[in-house]
Design a protein around this motif. Sequence first.
Motif, mmCIF file in Angstrom:
data_model
loop_
_atom_site.group_PDB
_atom_site.id
_atom_site.type_symbol
_atom_site.label_atom_id
_atom_site.label_comp_id
_atom_site.label_asym_id
_atom_site.label_seq_id
_atom_site.Cartn_x
_atom_site.Cartn_y
_atom_site.Cartn_z
ATOM 1 N N LYS A 1 0.924 -1.061 0.037
ATOM 2 C CA LYS A 1 -0.150 -0.095 0.042
ATOM 3 C C LYS A 1 0.901 1.228 -0.096
ATOM 4 O O LYS A 1 0.298 2.431 -0.508
ATOM 5 N N ALA A 2 2.251 1.103 0.370
ATOM 6 C CA ALA A 2 2.835 2.217 0.535
ATOM 7 C C ALA A 2 3.490 2.713 -0.853
ATOM 8 O O ALA A 2 3.459 2.039 -1.890
ATOM 9 N N ASN A 3 3.997 4.328 -0.784
ATOM 10 C CA ASN A 3 4.297 4.768 -1.961
ATOM 11 C C ASN A 3 5.905 4.688 -1.995
ATOM 12 O O ASN A 3 6.443 4.937 -2.810
ATOM 13 N N ALA A 4 6.579 4.378 -0.718
ATOM 14 C CA ALA A 4 7.906 4.206 -0.673
ATOM 15 C C ALA A 4 7.925 3.295 0.456
ATOM 16 O O ALA A 4 7.311 3.541 1.404
ATOM 17 N N VAL A 5 9.072 2.461 0.464
ATOM 18 C CA VAL A 5 9.330 1.566 1.351
ATOM 19 C C VAL A 5 10.671 1.655 2.333
ATOM 20 O O VAL A 5 11.732 1.620 1.075
ATOM 21 N N VAL A 6 10.743 1.759 3.440
ATOM 22 C CA VAL A 6 12.396 1.777 4.090
ATOM 23 C C VAL A 6 12.554 0.368 4.678
ATOM 24 O O VAL A 6 11.379 -0.039 5.296
ATOM 25 N N VAL A 7 13.527 -0.069 4.319
ATOM 26 C CA VAL A 7 14.047 -1.445 4.791
ATOM 27 C C VAL A 7 15.155 -1.360 5.777
ATOM 28 O O VAL A 7 16.190 -1.084 5.183
ATOM 29 N N ALA A 8 14.847 -1.529 7.104
ATOM 30 C CA ALA A 8 16.085 -1.357 8.051
ATOM 31 C C ALA A 8 16.681 -2.818 8.303
ATOM 32 O O ALA A 8 15.761 -3.619 8.935
ATOM 33 N N ALA A 9 17.943 -3.107 8.379
ATOM 34 C CA ALA A 9 18.443 -4.495 8.555
ATOM 35 C C ALA A 9 19.959 -4.341 8.907
ATOM 36 O O ALA A 9 20.672 -3.774 8.276
#
Lengths: 219, 219, 219, 219, 219, 219, 219, 219
Positions: free
Chosen positions: G140-148
Amino acid sequence: MNENIDFAVIDSERGGRTGYPEAVYCAGKTDEQAEAIIVRMREAGIPVFATRAGAPLAARVAERFPEALYDEISRVLSIGSAKSPAVGLVAVVCAGTSDLYAAREALLAAEFFGSEAVLISDVGVAGIHRLFARLNDIKKANAVVVAAGMEGALPSVVAGLVSVPVIALPTSVGYGASFGGLSALLGMLNSCAPGVAVVNIDNGFGAGYLANQINRAAR
Amino acid sequence: MNENIDFAVIDSERGGRTGYPEAVYCAGKTDEQAEAIIVRMREAGIPVFATRAGAPLAARVAERFPEALYDEISRVLSIGSAKSPAVGLVAVVCAGTSDLYAAREALLAAEFFGSEAVLISDVGVAGIHRLFARLNDIKKANAVVVAAGMEGALPSVVAGLVSVPVIALPTSVGYGASFGGLSALLGMLNSCAPGVAVVNIDNGFGAGYLANQINRAAR
Amino acid sequence: MNENIDFAVIDSERGGRTGYPEAVYCAGKTDEQAEAIIVRMREAGIPVFATRAGAPLAARVAERFPEALYDEISRVLSIGSAKSPAVGLVAVVCAGTSDLYAAREALLAAEFFGSEAVLISDVGVAGIHRLFARLNDIKKANAVVVAAGMEGALPSVVAGLVSVPVIALPTSVGYGASFGGLSALLGMLNSCAPGVAVVNIDNGFGAGYLANQINRAAR
Amino acid sequence: MNENIDFAVIDSERGGRTGYPEAVYCAGKTDEQAEAIIVRMREAGIPVFATRAGAPLAARVAERFPEALYDEISRVLSIGSAKSPAVGLVAVVCAGTSDLYAAREALLAAEFFGSEAVLISDVGVAGIHRLFARLNDIKKANAVVVAAGMEGALPSVVAGLVSVPVIALPTSVGYGASFGGLSALLGMLNSCAPGVAVVNIDNGFGAGYLANQINRAAR
Amino acid sequence: MNENIDFAVIDSERGGRTGYPEAVYCAGKTDEQAEAIIVRMREAGIPVFATRAGAPLAARVAERFPEALYDEISRVLSIGSAKSPAVGLVAVVCAGTSDLYAAREALLAAEFFGSEAVLISDVGVAGIHRLFARLNDIKKANAVVVAAGMEGALPSVVAGLVSVPVIALPTSVGYGASFGGLSALLGMLNSCAPGVAVVNIDNGFGAGYLANQINRAAR
Amino acid sequence: MNENIDFAVIDSERGGRTGYPEAVYCAGKTDEQAEAIIVRMREAGIPVFATRAGAPLAARVAERFPEALYDEISRVLSIGSAKSPAVGLVAVVCAGTSDLYAAREALLAAEFFGSEAVLISDVGVAGIHRLFARLNDIKKANAVVVAAGMEGALPSVVAGLVSVPVIALPTSVGYGASFGGLSALLGMLNSCAPGVAVVNIDNGFGAGYLANQINRAAR
Amino acid sequence: MNENIDFAVIDSERGGRTGYPEAVYCAGKTDEQAEAIIVRMREAGIPVFATRAGAPLAARVAERFPEALYDEISRVLSIGSAKSPAVGLVAVVCAGTSDLYAAREALLAAEFFGSEAVLISDVGVAGIHRLFARLNDIKKANAVVVAAGMEGALPSVVAGLVSVPVIALPTSVGYGASFGGLSALLGMLNSCAPGVAVVNIDNGFGAGYLANQINRAAR
Amino acid sequence: MNENIDFAVIDSERGGRTGYPEAVYCAGKTDEQAEAIIVRMREAGIPVFATRAGAPLAARVAERFPEALYDEISRVLSIGSAKSPAVGLVAVVCAGTSDLYAAREALLAAEFFGSEAVLISDVGVAGIHRLFARLNDIKKANAVVVAAGMEGALPSVVAGLVSVPVIALPTSVGYGASFGGLSALLGMLNSCAPGVAVVNIDNGFGAGYLANQINRAAR
């Protein structure tokens, strides 16, 4: 207008802004690109100092500009000089034969910008008596460039003996754990002697440019 | 003779040889060792510039030498000054508040050796209009120190705008992939602008010393 | 049998096999573990050379073995000595006050194994005249250890002046781009002078051990 | 005087100062430069040990000096020998066939300086029984060189079995995470066995030189 | 439902999917977070294997779950066991006392998952005869874990002597150029002996888990 | 079915899943392998964007698909385009002539996926006035790609001047301590200006792809 | 005017120039310095987003500005918000509990600048079914942050499943060969999936800022 | 006896000691040296598995031993097989076409030692649905090798889905910040999934050897 030159914006006002024209870094450019830039600079009346120029490029340029000078060891190609001669001396000190290419680039850059410059070679740390034998010559300079690939502490030694700025020029010469000049660079940065600053590995032009700036400003 | 001082040979002739006394690097020395060296230097009439001095050492030294000056931000402790005042200016440019400690060490070193020096702070690359607002001040100097931890290209920007030598001073400020100043150091070494040389990470003393040398020699 | 000692196998035959007992490396061991090993070695009649020993461990051991010696600077704790005195000298040369901890570990190790040893400190490359003033002392040795953290080329300089093996001992002293001794280590490995070999950063014991081996074998 | 030799200062007094002549490192020199240095050395009566010499250089030199010897595996070119034969043995131990080039450089260097030397090859850690089979031969030496590229712990193993100094010689052989010899170098520096020192990656000359120094000094 | 547990999704089906429950890595979690996860796992009937658990956490957990076991050296906290006992043996070999913490984590992990496991300590490369003395014990295992921080070649040596898989476990023990286990890791990766694979530095759990997988599958 | 294509699974549904077809990375593939993949994609009606394509591959493909386009500087080979034209602009900013190859790969990728794109070259940090001269053009874009090899702070400067996302594209151009783009990469990661994200060294395709995604989504 | 604020130039026009106010990076500032900057910003009517704020600073600021919000996990301190609420969603995906601090910094930054944001935690690569369970929310998001921190490929996996930009946020969580986030950073840069760009290790603010920019611009 | 073979000691008893013959690593050996070793092995009745064998060597060997098999992609040259066929399967999983060379080396090694082996290619993380499509095939194996150059987390993903050991094989494929496989190696070491161990970059032989050991031992 030359189509090939679209990619490069000649900064013809730089001379006015900083007092010095730009150099041409030929590595990663085709001979056609480099020649086009040189031609354009000459058309604008700008003196040329080109580094990492191969012999084929030098030959091409010499056909068009017979006054061009080419130094095989440093691969510097120059046309004209950027400044009227200055009073005062720049010394370029060189640890070994293998470092000559970078030392000569520094020497020619200092001369291009108007400084008198002298090259003192093969005076490495492991045979330190050779350095002392040349110390009087070195002490006459207003700025000293020290080029070394395997003897990162040579600038420290020199800076402990003179009272003028020392420009340390690490070279990519060496083998094993020299890592393309990184070991020399680190050694120079860790110098205990104040009055030493470092330029990039193999950046003879930058070292000579800076030494000239210091020399020209000196009384 | 002071037993604690056996480990350190005071180079009282250095002033004569290079024109400048040595600095005292306090990190890795006990306060007793550092104090003993300072006392010995004062007994020999040598002015003192001590870096990485903690507040407790400063307090000890202040009891014995009330004329000692201590700067909390840079942790520089000094007594006297090494040179008579010089004509000409050194500018110290600082990218952010966090880089102040190194910038002030450079500032104080330049002043200790007799140069007038001015600090221009918080003029980083990401807000480059701030830098332009201060450009006239920077252009008055004979040598510029640029301290930055996260903005390795600031020296390049400055060197493209002035005609005097730029001493790049990487600081260990930053996080993530700044690696204790290594990223700033690499950025500074790779500067495209000639007229830039680099000192070790956090070596404000070396930067100020070199800027002073250039300034004092200038006409 | 001491339960705490189960993890460590005392190599009581090593003396017979290589001619030298093992050292005890105390870092990463609890004081209880270290003490248990030392007690076991004494019960087996083995002389003790323990490195990285903290003051509390030294105090514990001193209660049980009053003949134990402790050196605060190098944090070496020793009981007895491993060999009868040897003819011949080991010289330990040290660039700066901050390198003393490693230099003294080398000195004490050489003495523990029977060599006479002399420490020559504060003779760094940036003030090379100090080194020359002590050269005659250095030349008397059969092996020279050179400890330095910020002056990676000091071993090169020494090796260019003497005809005996030089053991280069990089120390973790320094800041900025010294990287915990890595820069000194690289500088030493890249030495142009033959007759130099390098031990691990801060491994004073290894340097002194090796210098002693060379000295004892010498005519 | 030969124009090509201007860049290089022959250190004809080195023999007197350190007891040993210099070697010629041919990499990064043109064949003309290398040959000029060799001719000059011969004119001064100095024996020659040249490393990284290509076959074409060897052919050129052989025409002028028929007594020159060339070893294809190590690319060592030598004329004469530097010392009268010494009593005592140097052992050069080699982990794999691929490490032979460095091991032979060490072997030839030790012989050039007068030591008797023996090469024991293909005795790596992964097949440690091969090493034990040759242990008696190794134990006869006064100094042992151990060359390895992928087996950084081989010097440790050897040093745990003999009582003489072990010179660890990392080679640039390997792939993947060997990083041109860096992994071997690190493994050797971290050796737990005392009595081991390390020379630069692929520096067979330095290893052989040092082993010879130790051997010649030995009773 | 416990509010503190919102951040962590207990993978209660993992046992079904891979045959093994997850471990709890306590570093970087507060004791509250770690305890909440453990409680939730117990509520779901999942056995617990927690690594890097501090003594305070162990004390908290012991109050609620008196059957919890805590190993101070490895800082492993466990409740229950994940599997019924298996036939066959895992051997954990350990170079030095300082490597015990990682070796014991591997040992306890192998046991937690049902393998019988034996610890063989202090059998480093520099004293290789100690290793041979224990070889028969090692040869009984279906998988061998070798933990070492300063002796990166120990897995090579072991793999050259046995015919079962060797799991190399580098530890962060060491100093100088050990770089927190990186040197050991590189040495292990460059092993010439086939039959060796490496887990992350200090990842005793991973080593023990894998050794158990191999052991349980073995005939 | 083509035998050579067995190794590669054409992901013909990717267009449906993510909205974009895959690119073909030609380095490390033989011309036969690359051509086979391209043919297969065309048979499935998928537009082609191939990077690192040599001139011989381009010639082969042009014979079969005369509509193929080849850009010599970036070595991009494309057939068709992946999307209908979008409203809105992508700007690609390039520090020097030497960075053009990567900048053009980004430009062509953005165009392939339907964005209008403009290239603004030779606007490095050392001559920052050139950048200001082009600022109005840059400000029209919905996303900006900034390619630089020796001027890691250029993205910071740009991001401080615009309000849209900046994609930093480090290039492998440079020498000395540029380490194949690593220095530029680190400089970009340490940017103080928010609104900057970084792609892999020389990954022009990734930069252009991402800039297009942002542009197409923008109002 | 506050004397303590002399070092910091508040860029009160930045909002006009780029549309966004600056954040305050509190690490390396004393609480007094940070508070002075915050007070000055509030006096100028600028909303505050301060990162790496310790609890004591938060307490000081809360006394003066009761409307200040403090998040203990991310150590973010904020007053007001910078933008009116936007349409559209930012998703922040988090591999493990230990990465929460950085993920929440990104979440709060996106919200501060007006985006709606959702946090999806504990969906690492090793348990990839958890990720699929949440895929509909992410899409659903327009941008995704992926933290790892230990799962550098998680952004690749996500980018292969969605059609919007993915901002990869490496965290410094991990041990052994994670090297403070460097391994995760490298893994993310080498992602095969296009549509991924990377911010500095632990730079949650930068990731959230960029995701917000993309989200606000989206239709 | 063959003169060329003096440098290499054929370990003809290794088969008895570990159950497996040695492989021949051809890189860094001349074709003459490699052929000599192969001939000697055949004379001793030892089956041959040679890695990094060039086509010319393969041609030479094929003349003498027509039964030799050569695989161009992996450059493996083999004669005979080392073991009777085993029950049970090894799966080799490969992220991309470019990783095939290493994956096939692993495949052939596992087969050489008697295991049945299957290759599953082009199932990278960025297109994870391809992996799931092949999961049933992978689950039949007793050990899984996962080769990847740009997708360091692929082994994690696989290990989260199967219950048998996963051998991670980093390849040197990639560009930019892949650093010759180092990034993949680090990613694999930092895998959160237990049950993964790593071999050296490009060490397909080692991966296949180990997978075979595990497979053969399995019930």
